[in-house]
Design an enzyme around this catalytic site. Structure first.
Site, PDB file in Angstrom:
ATOM      1  N   ARG A  48       0.841  -1.198   0.000  1.00 53.30           N
ATOM      2  CA  ARG A  48       0.000   0.000   0.000  1.00 53.30           C
ATOM      3  C   ARG A  48       0.873   1.243   0.000  1.00 53.30           C
ATOM      4  O   ARG A  48       0.620   2.203  -0.705  1.00 53.30           O
ATOM      5  CB  ARG A  48      -0.942   0.015   1.209  1.00 53.30           C
ATOM      6  CG  ARG A  48      -1.586   1.391   1.376  1.00 53.30           C
ATOM      7  CD  ARG A  48      -2.785   1.496   2.303  1.00 53.30           C
ATOM      8  NE  ARG A  48      -2.842   0.621   3.433  1.00 53.30           N
ATOM      9  CZ  ARG A  48      -2.151   0.789   4.570  1.00 53.30           C
ATOM     10  NH1 ARG A  48      -1.322   1.810   4.729  1.00 53.30           N
ATOM     11  NH2 ARG A  48      -2.291  -0.070   5.551  1.00 53.30           N
ATOM     12  N   TYR A 101     -15.410  18.264 -15.089  1.00 54.38           N
ATOM     13  CA  TYR A 101     -15.857  16.873 -15.171  1.00 54.38           C
ATOM     14  C   TYR A 101     -16.970  16.628 -14.136  1.00 54.38           C
ATOM     15  O   TYR A 101     -16.856  17.056 -12.981  1.00 54.38           O
ATOM     16  CB  TYR A 101     -14.648  15.965 -14.916  1.00 54.38           C
ATOM     17  CG  TYR A 101     -14.978  14.509 -14.853  1.00 54.38           C
ATOM     18  CD1 TYR A 101     -15.346  13.811 -16.000  1.00 54.38           C
ATOM     19  CD2 TYR A 101     -14.946  13.824 -13.640  1.00 54.38           C
ATOM     20  CE1 TYR A 101     -15.664  12.471 -15.939  1.00 54.38           C
ATOM     21  CE2 TYR A 101     -15.257  12.475 -13.576  1.00 54.38           C
ATOM     22  CZ  TYR A 101     -15.617  11.809 -14.729  1.00 54.38           C
ATOM     23  OH  TYR A 101     -15.935  10.484 -14.672  1.00 54.38           O
ATOM     24  N   ASP A 173      -6.179  19.522 -14.196  1.00 54.35           N
ATOM     25  CA  ASP A 173      -6.627  18.199 -14.626  1.00 54.35           C
ATOM     26  C   ASP A 173      -6.258  18.092 -16.105  1.00 54.35           C
ATOM     27  O   ASP A 173      -6.846  18.759 -16.950  1.00 54.35           O
ATOM     28  CB  ASP A 173      -8.141  18.061 -14.414  1.00 54.35           C
ATOM     29  CG  ASP A 173      -8.644  16.656 -14.736  1.00 54.35           C
ATOM     30  OD1 ASP A 173      -8.058  16.000 -15.608  1.00 54.35           O
ATOM     31  OD2 ASP A 173      -9.648  16.232 -14.111  1.00 54.35           O
ATOM     32  N   LYS A 198      -8.273   7.144 -19.037  1.00 51.72           N
ATOM     33  CA  LYS A 198      -8.551   7.661 -20.376  1.00 51.72           C
ATOM     34  C   LYS A 198      -7.334   7.468 -21.293  1.00 51.72           C
ATOM     35  O   LYS A 198      -6.926   6.350 -21.507  1.00 51.72           O
ATOM     36  CB  LYS A 198      -8.972   9.133 -20.268  1.00 51.72           C
ATOM     37  CG  LYS A 198      -9.962   9.417 -19.120  1.00 51.72           C
ATOM     38  CD  LYS A 198     -11.324   8.798 -19.320  1.00 51.72           C
ATOM     39  CE  LYS A 198     -12.188   8.807 -18.068  1.00 51.72           C
ATOM     40  NZ  LYS A 198     -12.386  10.088 -17.424  1.00 51.72           N
TER      41      LYS A 198
HETATM   42  C1  LIG Z   1     -12.734  10.488 -16.101  1.00 46.70           C
HETATM   43  C2  LIG Z   1     -12.270  11.777 -15.553  1.00 46.70           C
HETATM   44  C3  LIG Z   1     -12.013  11.940 -14.182  1.00 46.70           C
HETATM   45  C4  LIG Z   1     -12.278  10.838 -13.185  1.00 46.70           C
HETATM   46  O1  LIG Z   1     -11.445   9.742 -13.381  1.00 46.70           O
HETATM   47  P1  LIG Z   1     -11.849   8.218 -13.024  1.00 46.70           P
HETATM   48  O2  LIG Z   1     -10.612   7.480 -13.399  1.00 46.70           O
HETATM   49  O3  LIG Z   1     -13.037   7.871 -13.822  1.00 46.70           O
HETATM   50  O4  LIG Z   1     -12.115   8.181 -11.564  1.00 46.70           O
HETATM   51  C5  LIG Z   1     -11.547  13.168 -13.760  1.00 46.70           C
HETATM   52  N1  LIG Z   1     -11.339  14.186 -14.616  1.00 46.70           N
HETATM   53  C6  LIG Z   1     -11.580  14.069 -15.927  1.00 46.70           C
HETATM   54  C7  LIG Z   1     -11.350  15.224 -16.846  1.00 46.70           C
HETATM   55  C8  LIG Z   1     -12.060  12.869 -16.433  1.00 46.70           C
HETATM   56  O5  LIG Z   1     -12.325  12.763 -17.734  1.00 46.70           O
END
Ligand SMILES: *Cc1c(COP(=O)(O)O)cnc(C)c1O
Length: 388
Positions: A48, A101, A173, A198
């Site tokens: 962890r 998001y 982000d 993604k």
């Molecule tokens: C998908 C996404 C998230 C969240 O990520 P997860 O891996 O689904 O928890 C945060 N910010 C953006 C811009 C995203 O597209």
């Protein structure tokens, strides 16, 4: 020797196995590690806190973003939650984009309802609104650019410089661009957060997140809290994620090139009045076009458009598609289409959706690496099957 990004993506962590000389870094699944002797732990003691497989991806991502260190977490949301825990105490204000998001919107608004922090959602492309918000000295400013699903572009360099004057910590982000197309730490951000689910993983088979930091002090904080909260990413996920990152550059290049072809096709449809609006940072008519040219190395492979019609037509269009799969998420090798109002942004109130400009006729494409002519044929067939 310092290598360029595309080389780092392919070679980071290769040949690090002393025992067998494995070229590919082996996966380490052990949760626990023996001590050399009483009170003499090794580098690793419990997975962890620290795991060799996760370490390799963390280093790779830190190098790709030009940061000094990173943490891989169980999801993008756990990475964002971790940031909140590390930096916020009750009463602290967070500024976030009004069209961020959906999951981030839900997290921040729910935390503020519980008095964990205060939050203000601001249109960050509106300089006056942003300056007013920053005069309240937020602890954290959260930037997401281009935004999802309308691909609005915010000026990272500009926002970070006024935010730093207000003594705020700047987080970007960078999920939609990936470090291939945008490197926020070089534009003044203190931290970068990713949903590795993604583009970074890119094969729609891992949920993971990451935070990359620009200095050692921030890295230590996120690693310490990541272990304390127990949100670090698993070994299997880290292994798969690194495998995905190996092809990040060719994937993004192909996805962008396909998006460009689709854009040309959609512009024709717009001229025929089958589409009302197209949203893409690479359109010269897009308000953020010049900022995108300045801070991005490409315009990306996501685009949105509003179908000119009603809900019946929208349904016909979606059900005629054979290649574009109706699904949430983006960034995988396969092309997806989503309907933000009922999918990714359904947890936002209609009022907030309208304020953010997300109409019921809006569709978002995540362009994959299929043959672009097949993708265009698919869209073309769907347009022809709408009864106007
Ligand atoms: C998908 C996404 C998230 C969240 O990520 P997860 O891996 O689904 O928890 C945060 N910010 C953006 C811009 C995203 O597209």
């Amino acid at each position: 020797m310092a290598f360029r990004q595309a080389t780092i993506a392919v070679r980071s962590g290769l040949n690090n196995d002393e025992q067998y000389g494995c070229v590919v870094s082996p996966i380490t699944l052990s949760t626990t590690y023996n001590f050399y002797d009483l009170n003499i732990p090794r580098l690793y003691d419990y997975s962890r806190r620290r795991n060799p497989t996760r370490d390799v991806v963390q280093k790779t991502l830190a190098d790709l973003e030009c940061g000094v260190g990173a943490i891989i977490t169980s999801s993008g949301m756990s990475a964002i939650h971790l940031l909140c825990t590390v930096f916020l105490t009750p009463g602290d204000l967070v500024i976030a984009p009004h069209d961020c998001y959906g999951g981030s919107y839900r997290l921040l608004s729910s935390l503020s309802e519980r008095k964990f922090c205060r939050v203000q959602f601001v249109n960050q492309t509106d300089k006056n609104a942003l300056t007013t918000a920053l005069s309240a000295h937020p602890k954290l400013i959260f930037i997401e650019t281009p935004s999802n699903p309308l691909l609005r572009v915010a000026d990272i360099l500009d926002i970070c410089s006024i935010a730093h004057e207000a003594k705020s910590i700047c987080v970007v982000d960078n999920t939609i661009m990936s470090p291939v197309l945008q490197q926020p730490l070089l534009l003044g951000a203190d931290l970068v957060v990713h949903s590795c689910t993604k583009y970074l993983n890119g094969h729609s088979d891992v949920v993971a997140g990451a935070i990359v930091a620009k200095d050692v002090d921030l890295v230590e904080k996120i690693l310490w809290w990541g272990n304390t909260l127990g949100v670090t990413g698993g070994a299997f996920d880290s292994y798969q994620l690194l495998r995905g990152i190996r092809t990040l550059f060719p994937r993004i290049n192909q996805q962008q090139s396909n998006a460009q072809s689709i854009l040309t096709f959609l512009q024709n449809k717009k001229n025929n009045l089958q589409i009302r609006n197209i949203f893409y940072p690479g359109l010269t008519t897009n308000l953020g076009y010049s900022i995108a040219c300045k801070q991005q190395k490409g315009f990306g492979a996501m685009l949105s458009f509003e179908l000119n019609g009603d809900k019946v037509m929208l349904r016909q269009f979606l059900s005629s598609l054979k290649l574009f799969t109706l699904a949430e998420s983006f960034g995988g090798v396969e092309s997806l289409i989503s309907h933000p109002a009922t999918m990714t942004h359904a947890c936002i109130s209609e009022e907030a959706r309208n304020y953010a400009g997300i109409s019921d006729m809006l569709l978002r494409l995540s362009v994959g690496i299929e043959d672009s002519e097949d993708l265009i044929d698919d869209l073309d067939r769907a347009f022809r099957e709408i009864n106007y």
